[in-house]
Design an enzyme around this catalytic site. Structure first.
Site, PDB file in Angstrom:
ATOM      1  N   GLU A 108      11.755  -7.453   1.438  1.00  0.00           N
ATOM      2  CA  GLU A 108      12.305  -6.164   1.864  1.00  0.00           C
ATOM      3  C   GLU A 108      13.698  -5.948   1.271  1.00  0.00           C
ATOM      4  O   GLU A 108      14.007  -4.882   0.768  1.00  0.00           O
ATOM      5  CB  GLU A 108      12.386  -6.099   3.386  1.00  0.00           C
ATOM      6  CG  GLU A 108      11.043  -6.140   4.075  1.00  0.00           C
ATOM      7  CD  GLU A 108      11.205  -6.300   5.576  1.00  0.00           C
ATOM      8  OE1 GLU A 108      11.652  -5.358   6.240  1.00  0.00           O
ATOM      9  OE2 GLU A 108      10.899  -7.396   6.079  1.00  0.00           O
ATOM     10  N   GLU A 152      12.080 -14.843  12.376  1.00  0.00           N
ATOM     11  CA  GLU A 152      11.300 -14.550  13.582  1.00  0.00           C
ATOM     12  C   GLU A 152      11.853 -15.359  14.757  1.00  0.00           C
ATOM     13  O   GLU A 152      12.596 -16.325  14.571  1.00  0.00           O
ATOM     14  CB  GLU A 152       9.825 -14.954  13.398  1.00  0.00           C
ATOM     15  CG  GLU A 152       9.159 -14.307  12.194  1.00  0.00           C
ATOM     16  CD  GLU A 152       7.640 -14.422  12.191  1.00  0.00           C
ATOM     17  OE1 GLU A 152       7.052 -14.690  13.263  1.00  0.00           O
ATOM     18  OE2 GLU A 152       7.047 -14.236  11.110  1.00  0.00           O
ATOM     19  N   GLU A 168      10.676 -15.553   6.534  1.00  0.00           N
ATOM     20  CA  GLU A 168      10.593 -14.467   7.510  1.00  0.00           C
ATOM     21  C   GLU A 168      11.390 -14.871   8.741  1.00  0.00           C
ATOM     22  O   GLU A 168      11.152 -15.932   9.328  1.00  0.00           O
ATOM     23  CB  GLU A 168       9.133 -14.161   7.881  1.00  0.00           C
ATOM     24  CG  GLU A 168       8.368 -13.538   6.718  1.00  0.00           C
ATOM     25  CD  GLU A 168       7.019 -12.935   7.105  1.00  0.00           C
ATOM     26  OE1 GLU A 168       6.453 -13.346   8.133  1.00  0.00           O
ATOM     27  OE2 GLU A 168       6.554 -12.038   6.359  1.00  0.00           O
ATOM     28  N   THR A 186       8.343 -10.846  11.652  1.00  0.00           N
ATOM     29  CA  THR A 186       9.661 -10.651  11.031  1.00  0.00           C
ATOM     30  C   THR A 186      10.434  -9.557  11.761  1.00  0.00           C
ATOM     31  O   THR A 186       9.945  -8.447  11.909  1.00  0.00           O
ATOM     32  CB  THR A 186       9.481 -10.232   9.561  1.00  0.00           C
ATOM     33  OG1 THR A 186       8.595 -11.153   8.957  1.00  0.00           O
ATOM     34  CG2 THR A 186      10.804 -10.232   8.833  1.00  0.00           C
ATOM     35  N   ARG A 236       0.858  -1.195   0.000  1.00  0.00           N
ATOM     36  CA  ARG A 236       0.000   0.000   0.000  1.00  0.00           C
ATOM     37  C   ARG A 236       0.890   1.239   0.000  1.00  0.00           C
ATOM     38  O   ARG A 236       1.084   1.888   1.028  1.00  0.00           O
ATOM     39  CB  ARG A 236      -0.866   0.059   1.282  1.00  0.00           C
ATOM     40  CG  ARG A 236      -1.915  -1.015   1.455  1.00  0.00           C
ATOM     41  CD  ARG A 236      -2.621  -0.847   2.802  1.00  0.00           C
ATOM     42  NE  ARG A 236      -1.650  -0.787   3.899  1.00  0.00           N
ATOM     43  CZ  ARG A 236      -1.156  -1.875   4.506  1.00  0.00           C
ATOM     44  NH1 ARG A 236      -1.563  -3.075   4.167  1.00  0.00           N
ATOM     45  NH2 ARG A 236      -0.258  -1.743   5.464  1.00  0.00           N
ATOM     46  N   ASP A 258       8.846 -18.145   9.216  1.00  0.00           N
ATOM     47  CA  ASP A 258       7.459 -18.095   8.724  1.00  0.00           C
ATOM     48  C   ASP A 258       7.506 -17.957   7.201  1.00  0.00           C
ATOM     49  O   ASP A 258       7.419 -16.865   6.652  1.00  0.00           O
ATOM     50  CB  ASP A 258       6.739 -16.901   9.377  1.00  0.00           C
ATOM     51  CG  ASP A 258       5.320 -16.734   8.857  1.00  0.00           C
ATOM     52  OD1 ASP A 258       4.742 -17.710   8.368  1.00  0.00           O
ATOM     53  OD2 ASP A 258       4.804 -15.603   8.946  1.00  0.00           O
TER      54      ASP A 258
HETATM   55 CA    CA Z   1       5.244 -13.628   9.984  1.00  0.00          CA
END
Ligand code: CA
Length: 439
Positions: free
Chosen positions: A384, A212, A210, A370, A154, A244
């Site tokens: 990213e 984590e 991800e 993350t 977005r 993840d």
């Molecule tokens: Ca996640």
């Protein structure tokens, strides 16, 4: 909160030499828990503690009556095929077991012969999921990740206005959480190709990881009750690594209005070892909320949380491509960051999760989200690092990646170190993507 005690003394040495080299993830000051069995056997899984390059078999130890009192009861609970019973016992039991094991494993221990009889080399064992995970919740606690991702999904409205007030999370899927070493097929799902007006069913082309941490719940809370921020840490057994895996093209098409679904629930890889909060006591850090941001509502705030609610855990992501395996090259680092940067602490996550009366249960798993840090190289996901796939990452083999390819493995590692304390580590989470199953 766990305080520093004799088990953290950096000068402690074990009679197991490999625990004393200063480089191992598992010195005497760590003592993380897993469930394991001898590799390639159909033995029952049972609890174990890592020490150097060995696993201490807690079921074998429990049978020897070496420990007494709360420590013996905790060791017996840890003999089960999952750690749920041990997790349900609470901090006094975990702490008693840690102290007893620390003493039993030290140089000069009166129990050295019995302990030696309960050791297996880590390279001879395989690991199970450490707990029967009833429920898995994934949070979103890095404001850097939320902003980076938000900008891609977005552009006009990267960070939603609730982010700085409420720890955002969603209920994930426990059945597809697997332990390090797993290989899984690339997921297939609905994708809306760029410029198309109808979605197609196809293998994901934007596979991502991800970085984590996973938080294992210890003692639960009754339905309808809430855990205060002062009590929150006493409900946490410990922390592991958690990947993840995320299919970004599935995610982009499906995530509104209810959040991630099939983009996330095909695989989640955790490390086998759970590092207890007590082991992390030397690595506590202060937590702050910058003055220009909203301060947490009172139920998410406390002096203790501000003084030492965060943890200084260094986190790393590495990639191993098929080419690297072929050339026998080591995996290559993609990111180095730190859990310190999280916008919400572990205590705030537990407190918020239960504020409505939701009951957490022993063995429940909470993902932190993350853990991207403030700079571009501290990004905990490829989406990213590559700015949505527009800036490929160059690898030393001459290869490059925007997203993951078949055969790629992703390795997460973490450790804590500072002067005056023993370096402790988390082992690793390793997962590999295989080709999608035929449609
Ligand atoms: Ca996640």
């Amino acid at each position: 909160m766990n305080q520093i005690n004799e088990t953290h003394d950096a000068a402690l040495k074990s009679f197991i030499e490999s625990a004393n080299d200063g480089l191992t993830d598992f010195p005497l000051q760590n003592l993380p828990f897993a469930v394991f069995r001898r590799a390639g056997t159909s033995e029952t899984f049972r609890g174990g503690v890592a020490i150097g390059d060995q696993v201490l078999d807690l079921a074998a130890l429990a049978a020897k009556s070496v420990l007494a009192g709360d420590a013996a009861a905790a060791c017996t609970a840890a003999s089960e095929s999952t750690l749920n019973l041990l997790m349900a016992m609470g901090l006094p039991a975990w702490s008693a077991l840690r102290l007893a094991l620390s003493r039993a494993l030290r140089v000069g221990s009166a129990h050295e012969p019995q302990i030696r009889a309960c050791l297996l080399a880590q390279h001879d064992v395989e690991y199970g999921i450490p707990a029967q995970i009833g429920d898995y919740t994934d949070f979103y606690t890095s404001v850097y990740h939320a902003t980076n991702i938000g900008r891609l999904f977005r552009p006009d409205n990267p960070l939603l206005p609730n982010y700085k007030w409420v720890p955002i999370g969603y209920h994930g899927r426990a059945s597809s959480v697997a332990v390090s070493g797993q290989s899984f097929p690339r997921p297939v799902g609905q994708i809306m190709p760029p410029g198309a007006t109808e979605p197609v069913l196809a293998p994901s082309k934007r596979m991502d990881y991800e970085l984590e941490l996973g938080i294992f719940v210890g003692q639960g809370n009754a339905l309808g009750s809430r855990v205060t921020i002062a009590q929150a840490e006493s409900h946490v057994f410990g922390v592991c690594l958690l990947n993840d895996w995320s299919a970004r093209d599935l995610q982009a098409w499906e995530y509104q209005p209810l959040g991630p679904f099939l983009a996330k629930n095909f695989a989640t890889t955790i490390s086998p070892w759970i590092v207890t909060l007590e082991a992390l006591a030397p690595y506590r850090a202060g937590w702050t909320r910058v003055a220009e941001d909203p301060q947490p509502l009172p139920y998410l705030d406390s002096l203790e949380n501000r003084q030492q609610g965060a943890f200084d855990i260094q986190l790393e992501v590495l990639i191993e491509t098929p080419r690297m395996r072929e050339l026998e090259l080591p995996p290559e680092r993609l990111c180095l960051t730190n859990y310190r940067h999280a916008y919400w602490t572990l205590s705030q996550l537990v407190t918020h999760h239960t504020v409505n009366g939701c009951n957490l249960q022993p063995g429940d798993l909470l993902g932190t989200g993350t853990l991207s840090g403030p700079t571009a190289t501290e990004a905990g996901a490829l989406i990213e690092l590559t700015v949505g796939g527009k800036q490929p990452v160059a690898l030393s083999t001459g290869e490059s990646r925007t997203f993951l390819e078949d055969g790629d493995a992703v390795i997460l590692r973490a450790h804590c170190e500072k002067p005056g304390a023993a370096r402790i580590g988390f082992g690793q989470s390793y997962g590999r993507i295989s080709p999608a199953a035929a449609l």
